[in-house]
Design a protein around this motif. Sequence first.
Motif, PDB file in Angstrom:
ATOM      1  N   ASN A  21       1.153  -0.742  -0.036  1.00  0.00           N
ATOM      2  CA  ASN A  21       0.733   0.138  -0.457  1.00  0.00           C
ATOM      3  C   ASN A  21       1.054   1.325  -0.044  1.00  0.00           C
ATOM      4  N   GLU A  23       2.246   2.946  -1.916  1.00  0.00           N
ATOM      5  CA  GLU A  23       1.639   3.953  -3.414  1.00  0.00           C
ATOM      6  C   GLU A  23      -0.053   4.904  -2.632  1.00  0.00           C
ATOM      7  N   TRP A  24      -0.570   3.715  -2.182  1.00  0.00           N
ATOM      8  CA  TRP A  24      -1.647   4.694  -1.139  1.00  0.00           C
ATOM      9  C   TRP A  24      -1.235   5.641  -0.346  1.00  0.00           C
ATOM     10  N   ILE A  25      -0.419   4.975   0.078  1.00  0.00           N
ATOM     11  CA  ILE A  25      -0.038   5.957   1.893  1.00  0.00           C
ATOM     12  C   ILE A  25       0.851   6.737   1.643  1.00  0.00           C
ATOM     13  N   GLY A  27       0.329   8.944  -1.036  1.00  0.00           N
ATOM     14  CA  GLY A  27      -0.246   9.878  -2.645  1.00  0.00           C
ATOM     15  C   GLY A  27       0.130   9.679  -3.418  1.00  0.00           C
ATOM     16  N   TYR A  62      -2.798  11.867  -7.145  1.00  0.00           N
ATOM     17  CA  TYR A  62      -3.365  10.557  -7.079  1.00  0.00           C
ATOM     18  C   TYR A  62      -4.119  10.323  -5.909  1.00  0.00           C
ATOM     19  N   SER A  63      -5.595   9.806  -6.953  1.00  0.00           N
ATOM     20  CA  SER A  63      -6.767   9.288  -6.355  1.00  0.00           C
ATOM     21  C   SER A  63      -6.734   8.208  -5.227  1.00  0.00           C
ATOM     22  N   ARG A  64      -6.635   8.658  -4.081  1.00  0.00           N
ATOM     23  CA  ARG A  64      -6.978   6.663  -2.964  1.00  0.00           C
ATOM     24  C   ARG A  64      -8.160   6.325  -3.143  1.00  0.00           C
ATOM     25  N   LYS A  65      -8.949   7.237  -3.061  1.00  0.00           N
ATOM     26  CA  LYS A  65     -10.381   6.522  -3.287  1.00  0.00           C
ATOM     27  C   LYS A  65      -9.997   5.017  -4.795  1.00  0.00           C
ATOM     28  N   GLY A  67      -7.601   5.007  -6.526  1.00  0.00           N
ATOM     29  CA  GLY A  67      -6.608   4.087  -6.731  1.00  0.00           C
ATOM     30  C   GLY A  67      -5.707   4.270  -8.634  1.00  0.00           C
TER      31      GLY A  67
END
Length: 106
Positions: A21, A23-25, A27, A62-65, A67
């Motif tokens: 995760n 990339e999500w962390i 942003g 980057y959209s975390r929702k 991806g």
Amino acid sequence: MVRKILVICMILFLAVAVSYNFEWIIGGYPQTKSAIQGNVRDYLMNEQNYKITDIASIDVTYSRKFGDYSAQVILSDEKETKYYYRIDEKVKQSGYNGKTNKHRES
């Protein structure tokens, strides 16, 4: 001994979860954002015939929702409107937000 194995397993689990995760962390990866910014700029200049001076800004997020990445473009002659671009197989305008839309693609 059991406690030591449990601690090692938890550390491995956390390491895998963070790396999966990452990339999500953070942003989105900066190098991916930079590449997308370049792709959108190239698209606007080469396929839509804008000059570099016509482009006021290109901001990649980057959209975390969802991806995924998208670009917000503001053009020099229409600074109150943001145009949104998505990058699937190629760059395409996905919408806009503002009072005017003179650069809207059909």
